[in-house]
Design a protein around this motif. Structure first.
Motif, PDB file in Angstrom:
ATOM      1  N   UNK A  93       0.739  -1.278  -0.064  1.00  0.00           N
ATOM      2  CA  UNK A  93       0.070   0.072   0.160  1.00  0.00           C
ATOM      3  C   UNK A  93       0.753   1.325   0.000  1.00  0.00           C
ATOM      4  N   UNK A  94       2.314   1.149   0.022  1.00  0.00           N
ATOM      5  CA  UNK A  94       3.035   2.100   0.310  1.00  0.00           C
ATOM      6  C   UNK A  94       3.787   2.548  -1.192  1.00  0.00           C
ATOM      7  N   UNK A  95       3.317   1.825  -2.121  1.00  0.00           N
ATOM      8  CA  UNK A  95       3.871   2.290  -3.712  1.00  0.00           C
ATOM      9  C   UNK A  95       2.990   2.347  -4.584  1.00  0.00           C
ATOM     10  N   UNK A  96       3.072   2.857  -5.694  1.00  0.00           N
ATOM     11  CA  UNK A  96       1.765   3.042  -6.771  1.00  0.00           C
ATOM     12  C   UNK A  96       1.212   1.803  -7.183  1.00  0.00           C
ATOM     13  N   UNK A  97      -0.199   1.740  -7.200  1.00  0.00           N
ATOM     14  CA  UNK A  97      -0.842   0.470  -7.306  1.00  0.00           C
ATOM     15  C   UNK A  97      -1.189   0.159  -8.886  1.00  0.00           C
ATOM     16  N   UNK A  98      -1.256   1.395  -9.686  1.00  0.00           N
ATOM     17  CA  UNK A  98      -1.539   1.162 -11.030  1.00  0.00           C
ATOM     18  C   UNK A  98      -0.279   1.891 -11.956  1.00  0.00           C
ATOM     19  N   UNK A  99      -0.548   1.860 -13.141  1.00  0.00           N
ATOM     20  CA  UNK A  99       0.377   2.359 -13.937  1.00  0.00           C
ATOM     21  C   UNK A  99       0.036   3.927 -14.007  1.00  0.00           C
ATOM     22  N   UNK A 100      -1.074   4.225 -13.841  1.00  0.00           N
ATOM     23  CA  UNK A 100      -1.446   5.721 -13.812  1.00  0.00           C
ATOM     24  C   UNK A 100      -1.076   6.409 -12.773  1.00  0.00           C
ATOM     25  N   UNK A 101      -1.095   5.499 -11.603  1.00  0.00           N
ATOM     26  CA  UNK A 101      -0.215   6.265 -10.389  1.00  0.00           C
ATOM     27  C   UNK A 101       1.218   6.059 -10.462  1.00  0.00           C
ATOM     28  N   UNK A 102       1.663   5.345 -11.139  1.00  0.00           N
ATOM     29  CA  UNK A 102       3.248   5.355 -11.098  1.00  0.00           C
ATOM     30  C   UNK A 102       3.573   6.563 -12.076  1.00  0.00           C
ATOM     31  N   UNK A 103       2.742   6.930 -13.155  1.00  0.00           N
ATOM     32  CA  UNK A 103       2.919   8.020 -13.906  1.00  0.00           C
ATOM     33  C   UNK A 103       2.972   9.340 -13.392  1.00  0.00           C
ATOM     34  N   UNK A 104       1.821   9.403 -12.296  1.00  0.00           N
ATOM     35  CA  UNK A 104       1.659  10.527 -11.491  1.00  0.00           C
ATOM     36  C   UNK A 104       2.806  10.871 -10.647  1.00  0.00           C
ATOM     37  N   UNK A 105       3.436   9.705 -10.089  1.00  0.00           N
ATOM     38  CA  UNK A 105       4.603   9.628  -8.851  1.00  0.00           C
ATOM     39  C   UNK A 105       5.736  10.289  -9.779  1.00  0.00           C
ATOM     40  N   UNK A 106       5.869   9.712 -11.018  1.00  0.00           N
ATOM     41  CA  UNK A 106       7.165   9.873 -11.815  1.00  0.00           C
ATOM     42  C   UNK A 106       7.195  11.442 -12.079  1.00  0.00           C
ATOM     43  N   UNK A 107       6.020  12.049 -12.499  1.00  0.00           N
ATOM     44  CA  UNK A 107       5.656  13.472 -12.963  1.00  0.00           C
ATOM     45  C   UNK A 107       6.000  14.209 -11.794  1.00  0.00           C
ATOM     46  N   UNK A 108       5.779  13.889 -10.573  1.00  0.00           N
ATOM     47  CA  UNK A 108       5.875  14.637  -9.165  1.00  0.00           C
ATOM     48  C   UNK A 108       7.662  14.667  -9.309  1.00  0.00           C
ATOM     49  N   UNK A 109       8.351  13.511  -9.344  1.00  0.00           N
ATOM     50  CA  UNK A 109       9.704  13.686  -9.188  1.00  0.00           C
ATOM     51  C   UNK A 109      10.196  14.451 -10.358  1.00  0.00           C
ATOM     52  N   UNK A 110       9.853  14.444 -11.413  1.00  0.00           N
ATOM     53  CA  UNK A 110      10.434  15.617 -12.273  1.00  0.00           C
ATOM     54  C   UNK A 110      10.046  16.705 -12.067  1.00  0.00           C
ATOM     55  N   UNK A 111       9.023  17.282 -11.548  1.00  0.00           N
ATOM     56  CA  UNK A 111       8.766  18.599 -11.174  1.00  0.00           C
ATOM     57  C   UNK A 111       9.670  19.024 -10.181  1.00  0.00           C
ATOM     58  N   UNK A 112       9.997  18.204  -9.050  1.00  0.00           N
ATOM     59  CA  UNK A 112      10.721  18.695  -7.866  1.00  0.00           C
ATOM     60  C   UNK A 112      12.238  18.518  -8.385  1.00  0.00           C
ATOM     61  N   UNK A 113      12.416  17.588  -9.101  1.00  0.00           N
ATOM     62  CA  UNK A 113      13.847  17.476  -9.507  1.00  0.00           C
ATOM     63  C   UNK A 113      14.597  16.522  -8.574  1.00  0.00           C
ATOM     64  N   UNK A 114      13.886  15.943  -7.906  1.00  0.00           N
ATOM     65  CA  UNK A 114      14.518  15.047  -6.481  1.00  0.00           C
ATOM     66  C   UNK A 114      13.446  14.077  -6.412  1.00  0.00           C
ATOM     67  N   UNK A 115      13.960  12.735  -6.056  1.00  0.00           N
ATOM     68  CA  UNK A 115      13.138  11.696  -5.590  1.00  0.00           C
ATOM     69  C   UNK A 115      13.081  11.364  -4.169  1.00  0.00           C
TER      70      UNK A 115
END
Length: 280
Positions: free
Chosen positions: A193-215
């Motif tokens: 439950x602490x990681x993305x569950x769907x490819x859509x959620x994965x995309x959203x998480x990765x977009x947020x990483x790009x916006x922040x420039x940091x994971x």
């Protein structure tokens, strides 16, 4: 003299087996390995016996499948550690660790994903079961999220300065989606439950990483442990490596603008600049 130097053909033929194993997502049966290398099983077996003696290849006693061995790992790590970007980054690790007081690591993309190639442990380090050569998970580690986010496209849409497409870069990008899908499927089976569950959620998480420039991950890779990974880009805007910081939540500041994140990002940006990546 011949335009091409004479060599040892059997070495070149045998090396094709190592190339197949290197490109494979996992261990292979003899028949599949031989077929992919374009040789008979009997011929492949003779090469594999010698490779096992040299520890370039191992064979699982239960499944009888073949995989790359410890000697292959050592050669790969030695090659990766000699990259200019890794050399420059290693020189900056000690002062950065002194500044933030946390364990640091360097990761580059290997055959199976983001791979730890250098590790500097802080005196107040939290005990972790990570080693040189470990491949970090793409969805539950800051390192994996960083590579997943920034390998799919050049940073800031920056183009290759030569004007030519990078074949190696495209090959790396092509390998990322299936690895992400495989890991997502494993996480779904584990009901994480602490990681993305769907490819859509994965995309959203990765977009947020790009916006922040940091994971960042907190309590995801290991209980009570937080980590950041900052991307370092080369002159063509491609991801060269990730600088990782991790530590116990008792001493580690997980804030996006905190005592760990800000110096880490600054160090990554300086190194990117020194590698020729244009300042933004």
């Amino acid at each position: 003299m011949s335009a091409q130097r004479a060599g040892i053909q059997s070495v070149e033929v045998g090396f094709s087996l190592l190339q197949v194993l290197g490109a494979s997502p996992g261990p292979l049966m003899l028949r599949d390995l031989a077929s992919a290398a374009g040789m008979s099983a009997a011929k492949a077996h003779r090469y594999l016996v010698s490779f096992q003696r040299l520890e370039l290849v191992t064979q699982d006693a239960g499944s009888t499948r073949y995989d790359l061995g410890p000697a292959a790992l050592k050669l790969g790590l030695a090659s990766l550690s000699r990259l200019d970007s890794v050399k420059l980054a290693r020189q900056r690790m000690a002062p950065l660790m002194e500044q933030i007081g946390q364990t640091l690591a360097l990761a580059v993309w290997g055959n199976q994903g983001p791979t730890i190639v250098h590790w500097e442990e802080s005196p107040q380090a939290v005990t972790v079961n990570l080693r040189l050569g470990d491949v970090m998970p793409l969805l539950s580690s800051a390192t994996g999220l960083c590579f997943s986010a920034f390998m799919a496209q050049p940073a800031g849409g920056h183009k290759d300065t030569s004007g030519k497409s990078s074949k190696n870069s495209h090959q790396l990008h092509d390998r990322l989606p299936p690895l992400l899908k495989d890991e997502l499927a494993r996480m779904q089976k584990l009901a994480r439950k602490d990681v993305p569950k769907t490819m859509g959620e994965v995309t959203a998480v990765l977009d947020a990483v790009r916006r922040r420039g940091l994971a960042r991950v907190v309590d995801t890779l290991l209980p009570g442990v937080a980590g950041f990974c900052a991307p370092v880009f080369d002159a063509d805007g491609h991801l060269a490596l990730g600088i990782v910081a991790l530590g116990s939540l008792a001493t580690f500041d997980p804030a996006w603008d905190g005592a760990v994140a800000k110096p880490l990002m600054q160090a990554a940006r300086r190194l990117s600049s020194d590698l020729g990546y244009p300042a933004v």
